[in-house]
Design a protein around this motif. Structure first.
Motif, PDB file in Angstrom:
ATOM      1  N   LYS A   1       3.492  -7.190  45.125  1.00  0.00           N
ATOM      2  CA  LYS A   1       4.673  -6.479  45.633  1.00  0.00           C
ATOM      3  C   LYS A   1       5.956  -7.282  45.404  1.00  0.00           C
ATOM      4  O   LYS A   1       6.992  -6.712  45.025  1.00  0.00           O
ATOM      5  CB  LYS A   1       4.477  -6.162  47.120  1.00  0.00           C
ATOM      6  CG  LYS A   1       3.451  -5.076  47.377  1.00  0.00           C
ATOM      7  CD  LYS A   1       3.476  -4.602  48.809  1.00  0.00           C
ATOM      8  CE  LYS A   1       2.853  -5.596  49.745  1.00  0.00           C
ATOM      9  NZ  LYS A   1       2.708  -5.032  51.128  1.00  0.00           N
TER      10      LYS A   1
ATOM     11  N   GLU B   1       7.253  -5.394  57.646  1.00  0.00           N
ATOM     12  CA  GLU B   1       6.320  -5.781  56.596  1.00  0.00           C
ATOM     13  C   GLU B   1       6.117  -7.285  56.661  1.00  0.00           C
ATOM     14  O   GLU B   1       7.077  -8.061  56.630  1.00  0.00           O
ATOM     15  CB  GLU B   1       6.870  -5.384  55.216  1.00  0.00           C
ATOM     16  CG  GLU B   1       5.973  -5.756  54.060  1.00  0.00           C
ATOM     17  CD  GLU B   1       4.900  -4.719  53.794  1.00  0.00           C
ATOM     18  OE1 GLU B   1       3.885  -5.065  53.162  1.00  0.00           O
ATOM     19  OE2 GLU B   1       5.081  -3.568  54.207  1.00  0.00           O
TER      20      GLU B   1
ATOM     21  N   THR C   1       8.891  -6.147  42.807  1.00  0.00           N
ATOM     22  CA  THR C   1      10.271  -5.980  43.246  1.00  0.00           C
ATOM     23  C   THR C   1      11.238  -6.731  42.335  1.00  0.00           C
ATOM     24  O   THR C   1      12.300  -6.216  41.967  1.00  0.00           O
ATOM     25  CB  THR C   1      10.416  -6.489  44.691  1.00  0.00           C
ATOM     26  OG1 THR C   1       9.491  -5.777  45.535  1.00  0.00           O
ATOM     27  CG2 THR C   1      11.821  -6.287  45.205  1.00  0.00           C
TER      28      THR C   1
ATOM     29  N   PHE D   1      10.139  -1.689  50.241  1.00  0.00           N
ATOM     30  CA  PHE D   1       9.434  -2.923  50.607  1.00  0.00           C
ATOM     31  C   PHE D   1      10.412  -3.986  51.087  1.00  0.00           C
ATOM     32  O   PHE D   1      10.170  -4.679  52.092  1.00  0.00           O
ATOM     33  CB  PHE D   1       8.630  -3.425  49.403  1.00  0.00           C
ATOM     34  CG  PHE D   1       8.110  -4.829  49.544  1.00  0.00           C
ATOM     35  CD1 PHE D   1       7.116  -5.128  50.448  1.00  0.00           C
ATOM     36  CD2 PHE D   1       8.640  -5.856  48.774  1.00  0.00           C
ATOM     37  CE1 PHE D   1       6.650  -6.431  50.584  1.00  0.00           C
ATOM     38  CE2 PHE D   1       8.184  -7.145  48.900  1.00  0.00           C
ATOM     39  CZ  PHE D   1       7.181  -7.442  49.813  1.00  0.00           C
TER      40      PHE D   1
ATOM     41  N   VAL E   1       4.197  -2.842  42.561  1.00  0.00           N
ATOM     42  CA  VAL E   1       4.391  -2.625  44.003  1.00  0.00           C
ATOM     43  C   VAL E   1       3.385  -1.616  44.526  1.00  0.00           C
ATOM     44  O   VAL E   1       2.799  -1.789  45.609  1.00  0.00           O
ATOM     45  CB  VAL E   1       5.832  -2.159  44.284  1.00  0.00           C
ATOM     46  CG1 VAL E   1       6.006  -1.810  45.764  1.00  0.00           C
ATOM     47  CG2 VAL E   1       6.831  -3.232  43.897  1.00  0.00           C
TER      48      VAL E   1
ATOM     49  N   GLU F   1      11.715  -2.976  54.565  1.00  0.00           N
ATOM     50  CA  GLU F   1      10.689  -3.202  55.585  1.00  0.00           C
ATOM     51  C   GLU F   1      10.568  -4.689  55.910  1.00  0.00           C
ATOM     52  O   GLU F   1      10.376  -5.065  57.070  1.00  0.00           O
ATOM     53  CB  GLU F   1       9.346  -2.655  55.104  1.00  0.00           C
ATOM     54  CG  GLU F   1       9.263  -1.143  55.083  1.00  0.00           C
ATOM     55  CD  GLU F   1       7.937  -0.648  54.565  1.00  0.00           C
ATOM     56  OE1 GLU F   1       7.196  -1.467  53.968  1.00  0.00           O
ATOM     57  OE2 GLU F   1       7.623   0.544  54.737  1.00  0.00           O
TER      58      GLU F   1
ATOM     59  N   CYS G   1       0.322  -9.118  48.184  1.00  0.00           N
ATOM     60  CA  CYS G   1       1.699  -9.497  48.510  1.00  0.00           C
ATOM     61  C   CYS G   1       2.398 -10.091  47.290  1.00  0.00           C
ATOM     62  O   CYS G   1       3.585  -9.837  47.059  1.00  0.00           O
ATOM     63  CB  CYS G   1       1.711 -10.482  49.670  1.00  0.00           C
ATOM     64  SG  CYS G   1       1.147  -9.788  51.248  1.00  0.00           S
TER      65      CYS G   1
ATOM     66  N   LYS H   1       0.592  -1.921  47.422  1.00  0.00           N
ATOM     67  CA  LYS H   1       0.532  -0.957  48.523  1.00  0.00           C
ATOM     68  C   LYS H   1      -0.854  -0.317  48.607  1.00  0.00           C
ATOM     69  O   LYS H   1      -1.371  -0.057  49.700  1.00  0.00           O
ATOM     70  CB  LYS H   1       1.596   0.118  48.324  1.00  0.00           C
ATOM     71  CG  LYS H   1       3.015  -0.336  48.577  1.00  0.00           C
ATOM     72  CD  LYS H   1       3.296  -0.435  50.063  1.00  0.00           C
ATOM     73  CE  LYS H   1       4.754  -0.710  50.339  1.00  0.00           C
ATOM     74  NZ  LYS H   1       5.030  -0.831  51.795  1.00  0.00           N
TER      75      LYS H   1
END
Length: 403
Positions: free
Chosen positions: A141, A129, A145, A120, A326, A123, A138, A330
């Protein structure tokens, strides 16, 4: 009736059985590789042999099944495949095996769970992304992370007390203790190598996604990457290992480690993951990776007398929590994309149906008009002489003279 129910249940359960079996295969690879590395096998040689076995297994299927759909090789395509071989077989696998040798299979598997979060980040840096922080997916994610990075940092810098399992006291009784200073140094170095390996793996997926847009033959691409990786890892081995004796391999654990990693982890795993991903999506495939960590922890404590510390457990819990955060983001993104694609497909189908109906109506109207014209009676044209205008008084004598 019972046969139909059992058959349908098996069809529904097949993806789950395949992914669970694959995690056992990955766990076996980590344990066997750790044993081989502990016995003195060079990880550079192991990587070269692994990719050689993988090439030998995948190449025949690629040549037979994709001989008609294989795209032409261009210079840019070759450079991308060269980069894939460098990122995957050379950097990722060498760093992973070096980190595995200095730490433990449990740590290496835990670090591997960072892959979705690091992918992620890569990207986002490559502008592949888009992050809208107002959306919940979002936020999940980004938070996942951060939690994953915190778990990896905790696992790297903190060990804590050893957790005594029910069977570990008897198994660890005959295992010699390692000096704390050297152990901490190797632990830190190995953890950093594993993080770099996962970064290389995430970069591999980014480049692979770009390459597969034009090179759609998946088996051929895998075979080429493994072949290029074999050549590159062989060159790296000649540079790093100056003794030709390191290439010596017999019917022992070293051969088993290379063959097992090449056939199971690089050949069968690619096929199984591709089949399951086609049916269930990429999120379903990656959701099973924490299971490998649990299997490796249990097998490692039995076979390798591996000691599990409290820092490993806390770090692994944070990494898994961040992983599923995450993956949840996704999953929501995947579902939104599916809905958008279905709406676009439905609109296109409706436009095609409307266009076909209009074309059909035009054709029917044209046929009806032609039929009406052909069935109407032919009209008879009758011509009448037009009346002549009267002669003027001046023109009358001239007419008489002519007569």
């Amino acid at each position: 009736m019972e046969g139909e129910c059992s058959c349908s249940f098996y069809q529904r359960a097949k993806p789950y059985i395949a992914m669970i079996s694959l995690q056992f295969g990955y766990a076996g690879m980590n344990i066997i590789t750790k044993v081989s590395l502990n016995r003195g096998m060079s990880h550079y040689v192991l990587v070269a042999y692994r990719n050689a076995f993988a090439t030998a297994v995948i190449a025949p299927f690629a040549l037979l099944l994709e001989r008609k759909i294989r795209p032409k090789m261009t210079l840019m395509m070759f450079l991308q495949i060269f980069a894939l071989g460098l990122l995957g077989p050379v950097i990722d696998q060498n760093f992973y095996y070096a980190g595995l040798k200095l730490t433990s299979p449990t740590i290496s598997c835990s670090m591997s769970n960072m892959l979705p979060a690091l992918t992620f980040v890569m990207e986002f840096l490559c502008r592949m992304e888009k992050v809208d922080i107002k959306k919940t997916r979002c936020q999940a994610k980004v938070l996942g992370t951060i939690v994953t990075a915190a778990g990896a940092l905790l696992m790297t810098l903190y060990k804590g007390h050893v957790v005594n399992l029910l069977w570990s006291n008897h198994i660890n009784a005959n295992v010699p203790e390692v000096t704390s200073g050297a152990y901490d140094k190797d632990w830190l170095k190995g953890s950093i190598l594993l993080i770099f390996a996962t970064l290389a793996w995430a970069s591999f997926f980014i480049v692979q996604a770009i390459t597969m847009r034009k090179y759609t033959a998946q088996l051929s691409l895998t075979a080429l990457v493994c072949f290029i990786g074999t050549l590159q890892s062989t060159a790296v081995t000649f540079v790093m290992e100056h003794k030709t004796s390191v290439w010596t391999i017999g019917f022992d654990m070293n051969l088993l480690a290379a063959a097992y990693a090449g056939i199971v982890s690089s050949s069968i795993a690619y096929y199984v993951q591709g089949q399951v991903m086609e049916k269930k999506g990429p999120v379903f495939v990656t959701a099973f990776s924490p299971l490998m960590m649990i299997i490796v922890a249990i097998m490692g404590s039995f076979i390798l007398a591996e000691k599990i510390c409290i820092g490993e457990i806390l770090g692994a819990v944070l990494i898994v929590a961040g992983l599923y955060s995450v993956l949840w983001g996704k999953y929501k993104e995947y579902k939104e994309k599916e809905i958008e694609d279905s709406i676009i497909t439905r609109n296109n189908q409706m436009m095609i149906i409307i266009a076909n109906n209009e074309e059909t109506n035009d054709i029917e109207m044209q046929k009806t008009e032609e039929k009406r014209m052909s069935s109407a009676p032919e009209s008879v044209v009758i011509s009448f002489p037009l009346p002549q205008p009267p002669m003027s008084a001046r023109e009358a004598p001239k007419a008489l003279d002519l007569n």
